[in-house]
Design a protein around this motif. Structure first.
Motif, PDB file in Angstrom:
ATOM      1  N   LEU A 162       0.831  -1.208   0.000  1.00 43.51           N
ATOM      2  CA  LEU A 162       0.000   0.000   0.000  1.00 43.51           C
ATOM      3  C   LEU A 162       0.868   1.262   0.000  1.00 43.51           C
ATOM      4  N   ALA A 163       1.919   1.269   0.829  1.00 47.85           N
ATOM      5  CA  ALA A 163       2.824   2.425   0.876  1.00 47.85           C
ATOM      6  C   ALA A 163       3.552   2.609  -0.456  1.00 47.85           C
ATOM      7  N   TRP A 166       1.182   4.076  -2.892  1.00 50.39           N
ATOM      8  CA  TRP A 166       0.903   5.472  -2.540  1.00 50.39           C
ATOM      9  C   TRP A 166       1.988   6.398  -3.068  1.00 50.39           C
ATOM     10  N   ARG A 170      -1.236   7.002  -8.700  1.00 55.18           N
ATOM     11  CA  ARG A 170      -2.283   6.308  -9.437  1.00 55.18           C
ATOM     12  C   ARG A 170      -1.909   6.111 -10.899  1.00 55.18           C
ATOM     13  N   LYS A 288      -9.363   1.269  -0.780  1.00 57.11           N
ATOM     14  CA  LYS A 288      -8.434   1.966  -1.671  1.00 57.11           C
ATOM     15  C   LYS A 288      -9.093   3.185  -2.317  1.00 57.11           C
ATOM     16  N   LEU A 291      -9.099   5.827   0.493  1.00 51.99           N
ATOM     17  CA  LEU A 291      -7.736   6.316   0.711  1.00 51.99           C
ATOM     18  C   LEU A 291      -7.152   6.977  -0.528  1.00 51.99           C
ATOM     19  N   ILE A 293      -5.706   5.542  -3.008  1.00 58.94           N
ATOM     20  CA  ILE A 293      -4.444   4.879  -3.326  1.00 58.94           C
ATOM     21  C   ILE A 293      -4.743   3.762  -4.316  1.00 58.94           C
ATOM     22  N   ASP A 294      -4.012   3.734  -5.403  1.00 55.56           N
ATOM     23  CA  ASP A 294      -4.256   2.771  -6.472  1.00 55.56           C
ATOM     24  C   ASP A 294      -3.585   1.434  -6.137  1.00 55.56           C
ATOM     25  N   ASP A 295      -4.161   0.736  -5.180  1.00 58.98           N
ATOM     26  CA  ASP A 295      -3.689  -0.604  -4.804  1.00 58.98           C
ATOM     27  C   ASP A 295      -4.339  -1.599  -5.755  1.00 58.98           C
ATOM     28  N   ALA A 363       7.447   3.699   2.790  1.00 62.48           N
ATOM     29  CA  ALA A 363       7.253   4.948   2.040  1.00 62.48           C
ATOM     30  C   ALA A 363       8.561   5.730   1.927  1.00 62.48           C
TER      31      ALA A 363
END
Length: 479
Positions: A162-163, A166, A170, A288, A291, A293-295, A363
């Motif tokens: 995820l980090a 992020w 995206r 996602k 958040l 975030i393009d997971d 990150a």
């Protein structure tokens, strides 16, 4: 068996992606495996499991390059030698980074991903493994119950992925529209290869052919089954279709939850765990969007959330009767079913520490690698549109992509990445029914009777086959 999970991950990720980036995910998982093997030999095992380090956070270099790692009892169990234990734990690390690098899907460069893999193993995975499994780790002394890696493996890869996604950013909006897996058969194949390897992953964590290992395998099978069924039924409620991808996703979520819990709980608890894991992880895929975030491969929803649920299951349902089945850990007590009420906050504190540490350090690693000249972590927008297979790998998982671009869309690639192609490519699927004679002629081909094509410079025949379908004609170019 655990090593076999690497190609399983490769096939799963490849099937879940678009055709134009399918091979890049196979490559990055395979290459991360090689990086991990070197790192683990070089200093990874020592940083995670060196028994002489007493800071509780990370090991030292006493076993650098596997020095003094031979036939002495392993840190994990007196039943196996340290050298075997080091090899087995190396495969855990390989699987973990294989999951992690899925965060680059369809827009991340593979070379920086390999650099990030080495640093991530050193600064994230090794410390967390030390916390939970090293005899001097703070988590081990605190009484954390983590059988096969809910913290180092599942939270580490899920929160780390995820980090990574992020910081990476995206995908382009047009790449997010109408996205769907390009090969569900490969998704199914990868899932069942992973399921097979997971039996060695969880069962082997009992470190012997004993009843605890068998119990861990039973719990893994049960949790995977109920996770897959529940996820599939939730998707059916919305779409009125029995999704294969949904079933595979739920199966993996159940296996993830079983990772920290399989050697601690009874089968009836695995049923409960599988049911609520399949449901919660399904709904967690929506996080996602909240958040932003393009997971893209749902690493957080499946691995991080699944690992957290498995660890919390131990707080309630872990029992000393299962733990002691290996004949070694006979004095370890379980969770609430053993009236060990404090296990709840022990597990919760471990989860919070692991999540925060993993996200922040991952990150930072990704950010600072991105600042190194030549190691930009993301491909340009034009390269993202072409796909990582062409830009980064130079090969394709599916031959017909090359025919599509050279024959059906000649102007798209020749201006950005000139390429010479031949008629040795097999099949091209086209979503429109119009005649292709003009477009093929534009690529220096001659059309004969709209049925056979010959190169202007040679005599190699190519047959055009038009297949009618519900959405129009599909034209197959058969060399």
């Amino acid at each position: 068996m655990v090593f076999f999970m690497i190609p399983g991950l490769s096939f799963l990720y490849s099937g879940l992606s678009r055709r134009k980036s399918a091979l890049s995910l196979i490559w990055v998982v395979s290459a991360s495996n090689a990086v991990c093997i070197f790192q683990w030999y070089f200093w990874g095992y020592s940083l995670a499991f060196s028994p002489t380090a007493n800071n509780g956070f990370i090991g030292n270099l006493a076993n650098f390059g596997l020095i003094n790692v031979l036939n002495e009892p392993s840190p994990g169990s007196p039943l196996i030698p340290a050298l075997l234990y080091a090899l087995y734990q190396m495969e855990f690390a390989c699987v973990t980074v294989g999951i992690l690098v899925g965060g680059i899907a369809e827009r991340g460069r593979v070379l920086p991903a390999m650099v990030i893999t080495f640093f991530w193993l050193t600064l994230v995975y090794c410390p967390i493994a030390c916390w939970a499994w090293n005899i001097n780790g703070w988590g081990f002394k605190f009484g954390v119950l983590d059988f096969a890696g809910g913290g180092p493996v599942e939270i580490g890869s899920g929160v780390g992925g995820l980090a990574y996604a992020w910081v990476l950013g995206r995908r382009q909006d047009k790449e997010l529209q109408n996205f769907r897996p390009h090969n569900v058969s490969m998704v199914n194949l990868g899932t069942f290869i992973l399921w097979f390897g997971w039996l060695g992953f969880n069962g082997g964590s009992a470190f012997g052919a004993n009843l605890r290992a068998v119990m861990a395998m039973w719990n893994s099978m049960i949790a995977a089954t109920f996770g897959g069924i529940v996820w599939c039924l939730i998707d059916y409620r919305l779409e009125r279709k029995y999704s294969m991808v949904g079933f595979c996703s739920g199966t993996i979520a159940g296996l993830v939850a079983a990772t920290p819990a399989a050697g601690f709980i009874k089968p009836w608890a695995a049923v409960i765990m599988g049911i609520f894991t399949g449901a919660i992880c399904n709904y967690a895929t929506k996080l996602k969007f909240l958040l932003a975030i393009d997971d893209s491969l749902d690493l957080f929803a499946e691995h991080a959330i699944g690992g957290i649920l498995g660890l919390m299951t131990n707080a309630f349902f872990a029992t000393e009767t299962v733990i002691g089945l290996d004949g070694v850990n006979t004095s370890v007590i379980g969770g609430w079913v053993d009236h060990n009420w404090k296990q709840l906050y022990i597990q919760f504190a471990y989860i919070i520490a692991t999540c925060l540490y993993t996200f922040v350090v991952t990150a930072l690693i990704v950010h600072y690698v991105d600042t190194i000249p030549g190691l930009s972590i993301r491909v340009p927008a034009g390269s993202e549109s072409l796909g990582l297979d062409e830009v980064e790998i130079g090969e394709y998982a599916n031959d017909y992509i090359e025919v599509w671009r050279d024959v059906m869309e000649p102007n798209l690639t020749t201006t950005l990445y000139p390429r010479e192609s031949t008629l040795d490519t097999i099949t091209c699927a086209v979503g429109r029914s119009q005649a292709v004679s003009q477009e093929i002629s534009a690529c220096n081909f001659q059309v004969h009777d709209n049925l056979h094509v010959r190169e202007s410079s040679g005599e190699k025949p190519v047959e055009l086959e038009v297949l009618q379908g519900r959405r129009g004609a599909r034209i197959s170019v058969i060399a």
